[in-house]
Design a protein around this motif. Structure first.
Motif, PDB file in Angstrom:
ATOM      1  N   ALA A   1       0.813  -1.214   0.000  1.00 21.41           N
ATOM      2  CA  ALA A   1       0.000   0.000   0.000  1.00 21.41           C
ATOM      3  C   ALA A   1       0.845   1.261   0.000  1.00 21.41           C
ATOM      4  O   ALA A   1       0.299   2.375  -0.084  1.00 21.41           O
ATOM      5  N   PHE A   2       2.171   1.138   0.082  1.00 22.71           N
ATOM      6  CA  PHE A   2       3.044   2.304   0.183  1.00 22.71           C
ATOM      7  C   PHE A   2       4.078   2.286  -0.946  1.00 22.71           C
ATOM      8  O   PHE A   2       4.441   1.232  -1.455  1.00 22.71           O
ATOM      9  N   ASP A   3       4.553   3.478  -1.298  1.00 21.92           N
ATOM     10  CA  ASP A   3       5.591   3.570  -2.327  1.00 21.92           C
ATOM     11  C   ASP A   3       6.903   2.974  -1.824  1.00 21.92           C
ATOM     12  O   ASP A   3       7.581   2.237  -2.534  1.00 21.92           O
ATOM     13  N   GLN A   4       7.274   3.322  -0.581  1.00 24.10           N
ATOM     14  CA  GLN A   4       8.491   2.786   0.025  1.00 24.10           C
ATOM     15  C   GLN A   4       8.165   2.276   1.427  1.00 24.10           C
ATOM     16  O   GLN A   4       7.201   2.723   2.046  1.00 24.10           O
ATOM     17  N   TYR A   5       8.991   1.378   1.910  1.00 25.54           N
ATOM     18  CA  TYR A   5       8.771   0.829   3.247  1.00 25.54           C
ATOM     19  C   TYR A   5      10.098   0.350   3.818  1.00 25.54           C
ATOM     20  O   TYR A   5      11.074   0.118   3.109  1.00 25.54           O
ATOM     21  N   SER A   6      10.116   0.196   5.134  1.00 29.93           N
ATOM     22  CA  SER A   6      11.240  -0.438   5.820  1.00 29.93           C
ATOM     23  C   SER A   6      10.723  -1.017   7.118  1.00 29.93           C
ATOM     24  O   SER A   6       9.705  -0.570   7.662  1.00 29.93           O
ATOM     25  N   TYR A   7      11.403  -2.038   7.625  1.00 26.02           N
ATOM     26  CA  TYR A   7      11.016  -2.649   8.894  1.00 26.02           C
ATOM     27  C   TYR A   7      12.179  -3.473   9.422  1.00 26.02           C
ATOM     28  O   TYR A   7      13.119  -3.799   8.691  1.00 26.02           O
ATOM     29  N   LYS A   8      12.087  -3.785  10.707  1.00 25.42           N
ATOM     30  CA  LYS A   8      13.062  -4.684  11.318  1.00 25.42           C
ATOM     31  C   LYS A   8      12.470  -6.089  11.320  1.00 25.42           C
ATOM     32  O   LYS A   8      11.284  -6.271  11.600  1.00 25.42           O
TER      33      LYS A   8
ATOM     34  N   SER B   1      17.606  -8.317  10.952  1.00 28.90           N
ATOM     35  CA  SER B   1      17.901  -7.601   9.719  1.00 28.90           C
ATOM     36  C   SER B   1      17.047  -6.350   9.610  1.00 28.90           C
ATOM     37  O   SER B   1      15.953  -6.275  10.189  1.00 28.90           O
ATOM     38  N   GLU B   2      17.562  -5.380   8.871  1.00 25.12           N
ATOM     39  CA  GLU B   2      16.775  -4.240   8.423  1.00 25.12           C
ATOM     40  C   GLU B   2      16.401  -4.486   6.964  1.00 25.12           C
ATOM     41  O   GLU B   2      17.265  -4.792   6.143  1.00 25.12           O
ATOM     42  N   VAL B   3      15.111  -4.353   6.639  1.00 26.18           N
ATOM     43  CA  VAL B   3      14.631  -4.602   5.286  1.00 26.18           C
ATOM     44  C   VAL B   3      14.083  -3.303   4.710  1.00 26.18           C
ATOM     45  O   VAL B   3      13.298  -2.601   5.373  1.00 26.18           O
ATOM     46  N   TYR B   4      14.518  -2.979   3.494  1.00 26.59           N
ATOM     47  CA  TYR B   4      14.064  -1.780   2.801  1.00 26.59           C
ATOM     48  C   TYR B   4      13.460  -2.194   1.462  1.00 26.59           C
ATOM     49  O   TYR B   4      13.934  -3.123   0.810  1.00 26.59           O
ATOM     50  N   GLY B   5      12.405  -1.480   1.038  1.00 34.75           N
ATOM     51  CA  GLY B   5      11.784  -1.799  -0.232  1.00 34.75           C
ATOM     52  C   GLY B   5      11.208  -0.577  -0.908  1.00 34.75           C
ATOM     53  O   GLY B   5      10.860   0.418  -0.253  1.00 34.75           O
ATOM     54  N   ASP B   6      11.115  -0.636  -2.230  1.00 34.01           N
ATOM     55  CA  ASP B   6      10.529   0.439  -3.029  1.00 34.01           C
ATOM     56  C   ASP B   6       9.599  -0.204  -4.049  1.00 34.01           C
ATOM     57  O   ASP B   6      10.048  -0.908  -4.969  1.00 34.01           O
ATOM     58  N   ASN B   7       8.296  -0.015  -3.880  1.00 36.30           N
ATOM     59  CA  ASN B   7       7.321  -0.618  -4.781  1.00 36.30           C
ATOM     60  C   ASN B   7       7.257   0.091  -6.127  1.00 36.30           C
ATOM     61  O   ASN B   7       6.734  -0.475  -7.083  1.00 36.30           O
TER      62      ASN B   7
ATOM     63  N   LYS C   1      14.249  -4.344  -3.519  1.00 32.97           N
ATOM     64  CA  LYS C   1      14.236  -4.717  -2.105  1.00 32.97           C
ATOM     65  C   LYS C   1      15.665  -4.978  -1.654  1.00 32.97           C
ATOM     66  O   LYS C   1      16.469  -5.531  -2.398  1.00 32.97           O
ATOM     67  N   LYS C   2      15.971  -4.569  -0.441  1.00 31.93           N
ATOM     68  CA  LYS C   2      17.314  -4.749   0.098  1.00 31.93           C
ATOM     69  C   LYS C   2      17.220  -5.192   1.548  1.00 31.93           C
ATOM     70  O   LYS C   2      16.430  -4.665   2.320  1.00 31.93           O
ATOM     71  N   GLU C   3      18.044  -6.161   1.904  1.00 36.88           N
ATOM     72  CA  GLU C   3      18.083  -6.664   3.272  1.00 36.88           C
ATOM     73  C   GLU C   3      19.492  -6.484   3.825  1.00 36.88           C
ATOM     74  O   GLU C   3      20.463  -6.907   3.212  1.00 36.88           O
ATOM     75  N   VAL C   4      19.585  -5.857   4.987  1.00 35.25           N
ATOM     76  CA  VAL C   4      20.863  -5.614   5.638  1.00 35.25           C
ATOM     77  C   VAL C   4      20.921  -6.446   6.910  1.00 35.25           C
ATOM     78  O   VAL C   4      20.135  -6.231   7.841  1.00 35.25           O
ATOM     79  N   LEU C   5      21.824  -7.404   6.954  1.00 39.71           N
ATOM     80  CA  LEU C   5      21.967  -8.274   8.121  1.00 39.71           C
ATOM     81  C   LEU C   5      22.664  -7.510   9.239  1.00 39.71           C
ATOM     82  O   LEU C   5      23.790  -7.040   9.078  1.00 39.71           O
TER      83      LEU C   5
END
Length: 844
Positions: free
Chosen positions: A151-158, A210-216, A221-225
């Motif tokens: 539902a969002f253009d960009q997102y991030s979460y742990k 991990s930190e996860v970042y994404g751009d719809n 998508k990128k995951e940082v351990l």
């Protein structure tokens, strides 16, 4: 939170890395009991079991559904004194609980007289019309794109992940087994599974944050351990990678949920309406949100489906909670049952975001309830969501060099701060137990055996012997062949590696050898130099695309059983030097040079060619210098480690594109020919929804310049009884030769979709396989003119050669049998119209 029953537990070897599961099984009572446990069977008045009935603790949303045999198990950490059992067409029954533990319960539901017809309907197929459950499901479909991070253009979460392997069904016979002599202390850490009620013993735990970042918008998508911790196996990246690769990411809103190389129909998908029965069962407030409960179960047997239930919010029409459990007749090898549970939370009273994802697979050799096996469990927790923080495209570019060594050495303070769920006392104790276990001699012996089975190498200090599977071989030139080899190995991230072998044939009484080495000069660009030399006997022409592996050897060179005469082997002396780098992730550039000497290895075979224009002088040995530039792209490949060799995590899940330009140069090191060669290769695995799995490969190539038989592109035949990749089983070796070609290979596995509908075959869990292969090629008059081998140089130039195949897989769960039919060119000398191949392997 809903918990569902399991029918029992068991064990399995799986894929290429199943040796680790075998090890854990070989380890196949402080018990931690929950506050309330119930289990038993639900029958009707006539004594028949009632499958898919609802069983919940009174005044809660914690419950389960009975399985196909009417059995259930339910456990919670809270105290309850009553369960409620219900199903459409039966009177709802409240059953008091006499104690905290109530197992082997026998519950009888009474049919409602006015609903006897409904009972028949809901035991089979439910109606698609006037069904309130399906009306709700349609609203879920209409709103699915406005929920979750989509539902969002960009997102991030742990993201916090906990992986665990457990031996299940712990009993006195296992405890007294000789296998555990000296390791008896581990049984003090046994526990009870909250889903099945079975006793289990944890054998492996891995945690990561991990930190996860994404751009719809740009679909990146990128995951940082941030941190990784595991019990007792911190140096074994193969094991850690394998545990992670068991689980695939899945989305319940998509049509198919993929895991274990299979595609299951999602009960939330638009295709689910033709696959599942849906029943509106209940409604209640969950976290102050009014929700509807829908029970679902399969319409047909032996398909890749689930049974379970889900709760749907009545305003956003988003799923609040869902559980999915495979049915007992699902056609997956080595898997008895899979259980999935997901929880979602509400953001701003409108959007639902996933907060917890629990996955458990029950591995075993058979599906008996009492059999011992392995639980593989994954818990994913999500928090700290942020949205619409746009980052530049360069942020999502994946680094080639990503050692993340700090992430594997985090302090206890880091874990206390970053765990999204605290470990309970039992889990904390398991770390202590497993770290102690790995220091015992008995465990080390078993671990060493499993490592040999998995890798093929026997480990010593600084070097490995192997691969052990290549110790013996046979061909008509060498007779019985023995081989001894090894490699340097100090750890997965070694910056250099050397491999070597020696072999001896008892018929030709000749010694052969091979040696190769490579060094990682720059980890950031993965700049590697390597080289080697091999003198051996080889069956050439088993692949259209050139191999740059100095030590590689096809099974066709050592097959014990062959069709017809298999004496067209060559003696090869190959020297290779190459420089390789990876400028972009999964894109490699390799520039190399090789020199080879080729000659026939048996008197029945000839590589002769004319040296002069008058065709009066013949040479039988080829000396050739060749320079090559190779580009390889493997998008989606996942690797671990950062040494000169890395471990591929998802071996069969990504496409491969290969482009090779080779230049043959005359007179350098007495080289004989000038030519140019261009080759292309593309391989693509495909999951075709519920229709199974396909694999497509395309090869094309062209040699510019006149070359003899030993340098032509041979259409790869297969005179063995074993499946060889991208070969034509009805062709003999050297039946077709070309200097320009195009080939396609199509293979499809229906995963039992057809056989599951045939009553007599259904229980065998066999799988249908089909294949089609075709090749078109030609050979120039210049190349034909210099040939003096005496072999008929035939190319499939008038019509493409083709063949097709039908096969049956999963025979005894490890065997595949294919029948191949030639489509044309029946007039070729000794043409075979039919061929048979077998293949062994552990597959899900």
């Amino acid at each position: 939170m809903k918990l569902h029953p399991q029918d029992g537990v068991f064990f399995y070897p799986i894929m290429n890395k199943q040796a680790y599961l075998l090890l854990f099984i070989l380890f196949s009572f402080n018990f931690t009991f929950a506050q309330t446990k119930v289990g038993g069977v639900v029958n009707d008045n006539s004594g028949k079991t009632v499958p898919f009935a609802n069983v919940v603790f009174a005044n809660s949303s914690s419950g389960t559904t009975t399985n196909e045999d009417g059995e259930f198990y339910l456990q919670t950490d809270e105290n309850f004194d009553t369960i409620v059992v219900s199903f459409i067409g039966y009177k709802t029954l409240k059953v008091p609980l006499k104690s905290a533990v109530n197992l082997n319960m026998k519950i009888t539901l009474e049919e409602e007289a006015a609903s006897l017809d409904e009972v028949v309907i809901y035991r089979g197929k439910t109606s698609k019309k006037n069904n309130p459950a399906i009306d709700i499901l349609k609203k879920v479909w209409a709103n699915r794109r406005s929920n979750g991070v989509r539902a969002f253009d960009q997102y991030s979460y742990k993201e916090y992940e906990k992986l665990e392997f457990d031996i299940n069904t712990i009993d006195s016979s296992l405890i007294k087994s000789r296998v555990f002599n000296g390791m008896e202390f581990i049984f003090d850490y046994a526990d009870t599974n909250k889903v099945t009620g079975k006793t289990y013993l944890p054998m492996f735990i891995n945690e990561s944050v991990s930190e996860v970042y994404g751009d719809n918008v740009i679909n990146e998508k990128k995951e940082v351990l941030l941190g990784n911790k595991n019990s007792g196996f911190s140096q074994n990246r193969n094991l850690i990678d394998y545990v992670k690769d068991i689980y695939d990411d899945y989305d319940i809103y998509k049509n198919y949920i993929k895991f274990f190389d299979k595609s299951f129909v999602s009960p939330i998908s638009t295709t689910g309406i033709d696959t599942y029965n849906y029943v509106l069962s209940d409604s209640a407030y969950i976290d102050n949100k009014w929700c509807y409960n829908i029970v679902y179960y399969p319409r047909r047997e032996n398909e890749l489906t689930f049974k379970g239930d889900f709760w749907v919010n009545d305003t956003t029409w988003a799923v609040k909670n869902i559980n999915l459990e495979t049915t007992k007749d699902v056609n997956i090898n080595w898997i008895k049952q899979v259980y999935i549970e997901q929880d979602f939370k509400v953001l701003n009273d409108s959007i639902f975001l996933i907060t917890k994802d629990f996955f458990m697979a029950d591995f075993g050799l058979n599906k008996k309830k009492s059999s011992r096996g392995i639980y593989a469990k994954r818990t994913l927790l999500y928090d700290e969501y942020e949205f619409n923080n746009e980052k530049p495209n360069s942020f999502y570019q994946q680094p080639v060099y990503n050692p993340q060594s700090v992430a594997y050495n985090r302090s206890e303070e880091f874990w206390s701060e970053n765990r999204l769920e605290e470990l309970n006392k039992d889990e904390e104790g398991v770390y202590v137990m497993l770290d102690s276990l790995t220091k015992t001699r008995a465990f080390k012996r078993l671990y060493d055996v499993a490592t040999v089975i998995q890798s093929g190498y026997v480990e010593f200090d600084g070097w490995d012997y192997g691969p052990v599977y290549s110790t013996f071989g046979f061909n008509e030139v060498e007779g019985i062949r023995t081989r001894f080899g090894g490699r340097t190995y100090f750890g997965q991230n070694d910056p250099w590696r050397i491999e070597a072998y020696g072999a001896y044939g008892f018929r030709d009484n000749k010694f052969k050898y091979g040696i190769a080495g490579k060094v990682l000069l720059n980890p950031k660009s993965r700049l590697i130099i390597g080289g080697g030399n091999r003198r051996d006997v080889e069956q050439l022409g088993t692949s259209l695309t050139n191999s740059t592996d100095v030590l590689g050897r096809s099974l066709a060179s050592s097959a014990l059983l062959n069709v017809g005469d298999n004496d067209k082997l060559s003696s090869i002396n190959l020297s290779v030097f190459a420089i390789e780098m990876e400028p972009l992730k999964n894109f490699t550039v390799r520039v190399g040079a090789n020199y080879r000497e080729l000659k026939p290895a048996s008197p029945q075979f000839s590589l002769d060619y004319y040296v002069d224009e008058e065709r009066t002088i013949i040479d039988s040995e080829i000396n050739q210098t060749e320079f090559s530039t190779i580009l390889t792209w493997m998008p989606g490949r996942k690797v671990s480690g950062y040494g000169v060799e890395r471990n591929v995590v998802n071996e069969e899940d990504f496409p491969t594109l290969f482009l090779n330009y080779s230049l043959g140069v005359k007179d350098i090191f007495n080289s004989d020919f000038d030519y140019k060669k261009l080759q292309f290769f593309y391989n693509q695995p495909l999951l075709v929804g519920g229709l199974g799995r396909s694999n497509v490969s395309v090869e094309a190539g062209k040699t510019f310049g006149a070359v003899p038989l030993g340098l032509l592109s041979v259409v790869p035949g297969n005179q063995t009884y074993f499946a060889l990749y991208n070969t034509f089983p009805t062709l003999d070796f050297y039946e077709f030769v070309t200097d320009g070609y195009a080939a396609v290979h199509l293979d499809h596995n229906f995963n039992g979709r057809i056989f599951s509908r045939i009553p007599l075959l259904r229980e065998l869990n066999l799988r249908e396989l089909v294949g089609f292969r075709a090749v078109y090629g030609n050979i120039s008059e210049e190349s034909k003119r210099i040939d003096a081998s005496g072999l008929p140089l035939i190319a499939p130039d008038s019509d493409p050669f083709y063949e097709y195949s039908f096969g049956i897989g999963n025979i005894f769960k490890v065997l595949r049998f294919d029948v191949h039919f030639r489509g044309n060119y029946f007039d070729n000398p000794d043409a075979r119209s039919m061929a048979f191949t077998i293949d062994f392997g552990f597959h899900f």
